[in-house]
Design a protein around this motif. Structure first.
Motif, PDB file in Angstrom:
ATOM      1  N   GLY A  51       0.817  -1.208   0.000  1.00 26.56           N
ATOM      2  CA  GLY A  51       0.000   0.000   0.000  1.00 26.56           C
ATOM      3  C   GLY A  51       0.850   1.257   0.000  1.00 26.56           C
ATOM      4  O   GLY A  51       0.404   2.323  -0.444  1.00 26.56           O
ATOM      5  N   PHE A  53       1.203   2.353  -3.463  1.00 33.43           N
ATOM      6  CA  PHE A  53      -0.005   3.000  -3.963  1.00 33.43           C
ATOM      7  C   PHE A  53      -0.099   4.431  -3.464  1.00 33.43           C
ATOM      8  O   PHE A  53      -0.454   5.339  -4.219  1.00 33.43           O
ATOM      9  CB  PHE A  53      -1.262   2.234  -3.547  1.00 33.43           C
ATOM     10  CG  PHE A  53      -2.524   2.993  -3.875  1.00 33.43           C
ATOM     11  CD1 PHE A  53      -2.941   3.125  -5.187  1.00 33.43           C
ATOM     12  CD2 PHE A  53      -3.267   3.609  -2.877  1.00 33.43           C
ATOM     13  CE1 PHE A  53      -4.071   3.855  -5.506  1.00 33.43           C
ATOM     14  CE2 PHE A  53      -4.397   4.341  -3.181  1.00 33.43           C
ATOM     15  CZ  PHE A  53      -4.804   4.464  -4.505  1.00 33.43           C
ATOM     16  N   THR A  60      -6.532   9.932  -1.773  1.00 31.63           N
ATOM     17  CA  THR A  60      -5.766   8.691  -1.809  1.00 31.63           C
ATOM     18  C   THR A  60      -6.196   7.745  -0.689  1.00 31.63           C
ATOM     19  O   THR A  60      -6.434   6.556  -0.915  1.00 31.63           O
ATOM     20  CB  THR A  60      -4.263   9.002  -1.686  1.00 31.63           C
ATOM     21  OG1 THR A  60      -3.853   9.779  -2.819  1.00 31.63           O
ATOM     22  CG2 THR A  60      -3.443   7.737  -1.620  1.00 31.63           C
ATOM     23  N   CYS A  61      -6.292   8.287   0.519  1.00 31.91           N
ATOM     24  CA  CYS A  61      -6.697   7.455   1.659  1.00 31.91           C
ATOM     25  C   CYS A  61      -8.142   6.986   1.520  1.00 31.91           C
ATOM     26  O   CYS A  61      -8.476   5.855   1.905  1.00 31.91           O
ATOM     27  CB  CYS A  61      -6.519   8.237   2.960  1.00 31.91           C
ATOM     28  SG  CYS A  61      -4.793   8.543   3.401  1.00 31.91           S
ATOM     29  N   SER A 110      -8.323   3.859  -0.663  1.00 31.05           N
ATOM     30  CA  SER A 110      -7.949   2.623   0.022  1.00 31.05           C
ATOM     31  C   SER A 110      -8.992   2.188   1.034  1.00 31.05           C
ATOM     32  O   SER A 110      -9.253   0.998   1.199  1.00 31.05           O
ATOM     33  CB  SER A 110      -6.590   2.803   0.718  1.00 31.05           C
ATOM     34  OG  SER A 110      -5.541   2.758  -0.217  1.00 31.05           O
ATOM     35  N   PHE A 168     -10.582  -0.442  -1.757  1.00 26.08           N
ATOM     36  CA  PHE A 168      -9.854  -1.579  -1.193  1.00 26.08           C
ATOM     37  C   PHE A 168      -9.727  -2.751  -2.172  1.00 26.08           C
ATOM     38  O   PHE A 168     -10.119  -3.863  -1.890  1.00 26.08           O
ATOM     39  CB  PHE A 168     -10.515  -2.042   0.111  1.00 26.08           C
ATOM     40  CG  PHE A 168      -9.706  -3.104   0.833  1.00 26.08           C
ATOM     41  CD1 PHE A 168      -8.381  -2.895   1.153  1.00 26.08           C
ATOM     42  CD2 PHE A 168     -10.293  -4.302   1.188  1.00 26.08           C
ATOM     43  CE1 PHE A 168      -7.642  -3.869   1.809  1.00 26.08           C
ATOM     44  CE2 PHE A 168      -9.569  -5.286   1.851  1.00 26.08           C
ATOM     45  CZ  PHE A 168      -8.240  -5.069   2.162  1.00 26.08           C
ATOM     46  N   GLY A 192      -6.466  -3.420  -4.782  1.00 27.11           N
ATOM     47  CA  GLY A 192      -5.255  -2.789  -5.277  1.00 27.11           C
ATOM     48  C   GLY A 192      -5.178  -2.590  -6.771  1.00 27.11           C
ATOM     49  O   GLY A 192      -4.798  -1.520  -7.252  1.00 27.11           O
ATOM     50  N   GLN A 227      -7.320   0.235  -7.881  1.00 28.99           N
ATOM     51  CA  GLN A 227      -6.795   1.517  -7.417  1.00 28.99           C
ATOM     52  C   GLN A 227      -5.611   1.970  -8.264  1.00 28.99           C
ATOM     53  O   GLN A 227      -5.511   3.134  -8.662  1.00 28.99           O
ATOM     54  CB  GLN A 227      -6.393   1.411  -5.946  1.00 28.99           C
ATOM     55  CG  GLN A 227      -7.568   1.211  -4.995  1.00 28.99           C
ATOM     56  CD  GLN A 227      -7.114   1.040  -3.555  1.00 28.99           C
ATOM     57  OE1 GLN A 227      -7.552   0.120  -2.875  1.00 28.99           O
ATOM     58  NE2 GLN A 227      -6.244   1.913  -3.071  1.00 28.99           N
ATOM     59  N   TYR A 230      -6.400  -5.120   5.367  1.00 31.37           N
ATOM     60  CA  TYR A 230      -7.126  -3.852   5.372  1.00 31.37           C
ATOM     61  C   TYR A 230      -6.419  -2.812   6.242  1.00 31.37           C
ATOM     62  O   TYR A 230      -6.237  -1.659   5.841  1.00 31.37           O
ATOM     63  CB  TYR A 230      -8.554  -4.063   5.870  1.00 31.37           C
ATOM     64  CG  TYR A 230      -9.448  -2.853   5.705  1.00 31.37           C
ATOM     65  CD1 TYR A 230      -9.913  -2.483   4.443  1.00 31.37           C
ATOM     66  CD2 TYR A 230      -9.820  -2.079   6.801  1.00 31.37           C
ATOM     67  CE1 TYR A 230     -10.733  -1.372   4.284  1.00 31.37           C
ATOM     68  CE2 TYR A 230     -10.629  -0.968   6.649  1.00 31.37           C
ATOM     69  CZ  TYR A 230     -11.089  -0.624   5.383  1.00 31.37           C
ATOM     70  OH  TYR A 230     -11.887   0.493   5.228  1.00 31.37           O
ATOM     71  N   TRP A 240      -2.829  -2.075   4.600  1.00 33.31           N
ATOM     72  CA  TRP A 240      -2.960  -1.384   3.323  1.00 33.31           C
ATOM     73  C   TRP A 240      -3.307   0.086   3.532  1.00 33.31           C
ATOM     74  O   TRP A 240      -2.723   0.969   2.887  1.00 33.31           O
ATOM     75  CB  TRP A 240      -4.019  -2.074   2.467  1.00 33.31           C
ATOM     76  CG  TRP A 240      -4.229  -1.438   1.119  1.00 33.31           C
ATOM     77  CD1 TRP A 240      -5.154  -0.498   0.785  1.00 33.31           C
ATOM     78  CD2 TRP A 240      -3.486  -1.693  -0.067  1.00 33.31           C
ATOM     79  NE1 TRP A 240      -5.042  -0.151  -0.538  1.00 33.31           N
ATOM     80  CE2 TRP A 240      -4.025  -0.869  -1.085  1.00 33.31           C
ATOM     81  CE3 TRP A 240      -2.421  -2.549  -0.379  1.00 33.31           C
ATOM     82  CZ2 TRP A 240      -3.532  -0.866  -2.391  1.00 33.31           C
ATOM     83  CZ3 TRP A 240      -1.933  -2.545  -1.679  1.00 33.31           C
ATOM     84  CH2 TRP A 240      -2.481  -1.713  -2.662  1.00 33.31           C
ATOM     85  N   ASN A 241      -4.225   0.348   4.423  1.00 36.68           N
ATOM     86  CA  ASN A 241      -4.616   1.738   4.666  1.00 36.68           C
ATOM     87  C   ASN A 241      -3.536   2.513   5.413  1.00 36.68           C
ATOM     88  O   ASN A 241      -3.314   3.699   5.135  1.00 36.68           O
ATOM     89  CB  ASN A 241      -5.941   1.771   5.438  1.00 36.68           C
ATOM     90  CG  ASN A 241      -7.136   1.505   4.550  1.00 36.68           C
ATOM     91  OD1 ASN A 241      -7.582   2.384   3.816  1.00 36.68           O
ATOM     92  ND2 ASN A 241      -7.655   0.290   4.579  1.00 36.68           N
ATOM     93  N   THR A 265      -0.767   3.131   2.904  1.00 34.48           N
ATOM     94  CA  THR A 265      -1.218   4.130   1.943  1.00 34.48           C
ATOM     95  C   THR A 265      -1.013   5.533   2.498  1.00 34.48           C
ATOM     96  O   THR A 265      -0.518   6.433   1.806  1.00 34.48           O
ATOM     97  CB  THR A 265      -2.713   3.932   1.605  1.00 34.48           C
ATOM     98  OG1 THR A 265      -2.888   2.707   0.895  1.00 34.48           O
ATOM     99  CG2 THR A 265      -3.243   5.072   0.739  1.00 34.48           C
TER     100      THR A 265
END
Length: 245
Positions: A37, A40, A54-55, A58, A62, A64, A67, A148, A151-152, A155
């Motif tokens: 992330g 990304f 951007t956030c 994600s 959710f 990838g 996105q 999750y 990734w966030n 990000t």
């Protein structure tokens, strides 16, 4: 009724892996993919999206691949609607995953809308790899939660990093998104058909890039799957006739 019985026989609650082993495998997948992330976040902010946008992608999208496709098309100057359409078509596969997982996991009705947000490549692979329904549920939940959260978080860190370093093109970070996407995709190409679809999609996408607006080549590349399946079907029909003779 027969299908449900078969599912119970295959995915019963006896003879599965220990819960600790399932959790370990799920954490491995979640951590490994979740860290990407960061790429990304860097790519998205470097492409012109704000840190908040951007956030939000994600958190709410959710998935990838979709996105990366969206921000990549926007960065190339593509129309937002075209970019969104490309991302949507890449995300459609998750609906088919959901059809399979709904039978396998058999979650309570109240939980399904929340679980649907975690139906992605990685959670599906981990869940389907388990021999029991209990293991599949644990694998799905642990992979989804780990991925999750990470990734966030990554990000956000990637977006903050991109804002701090300024022009990401100077650092070559504009290639981070495609590189991560290819790294995630390559291990999934196990059969000849899958490799043929991927190869044709690459040829269509790159070949049409100079002549079509940004974001459109990825939509055309989606035709690779039905084209390869059609050729395979024709070949199978021809071989079948040969056998009958």
């Amino acid at each position: 009724m027969t299908e449900q019985t078969a599912l119970t026989d295959i995915r019963g609650d006896d003879g599965g892996k220990p819960d600790a082993a399932v959790v370990r495998d799920a954490l491995g997948v979640g951590v490994a993919v979740g860290l990407s992330g960061f790429a990304f976040g860097v790519t998205s902010v470097g492409s012109g999206l704000t840190l908040l946008q951007t956030c939000a992608l994600s958190l709410l999208v959710f998935t990838g691949a979709s996105q990366f496709a969206l921000v990549g098309a926007l960065a190339a100057g593509g129309n937002p609607l075209t970019a969104a359409a490309g991302a949507f078509f890449l995300g459609v596969r998750n609906a088919f995953y959901g059809l399979r997982l709904s039978q396998l996991l058999a979650l309570p009705r109240a939980v399904r809308p929340f679980a649907a947000h975690w139906v992605i490549d990685e959670t599906t692979v981990v869940a389907l790899a388990q021999p029991t329904r209990r293991g599949a549920r644990i694998g799905f939940a642990v992979t989804g939660l780990t991925l999750y959260v990470l990734w966030n978080l990554t990000t956000l860190l990637g977006g903050l990093g991109a804002e701090a370093i300024g022009d990401t093109d100077v650092w070559g970070l504009d290639a981070a998104g495609p590189a991560v996407f290819l790294a995630l995709l390559a291990p999934m190409l196990k059969s000849g058909v899958e490799r043929a679809v991927a190869g044709l999609a690459v040829l269509l996408g790159l070949g049409l890039l100079p002549v079509l607006p940004a974001g459109v080549p990825v939509l055309v590349a989606a035709l690779a799957a039905p084209a390869v399946l059609w050729v395979q079907g024709r070949r199978g029909a021809r071989d079948g006739k040969g056998v009958d003779r």
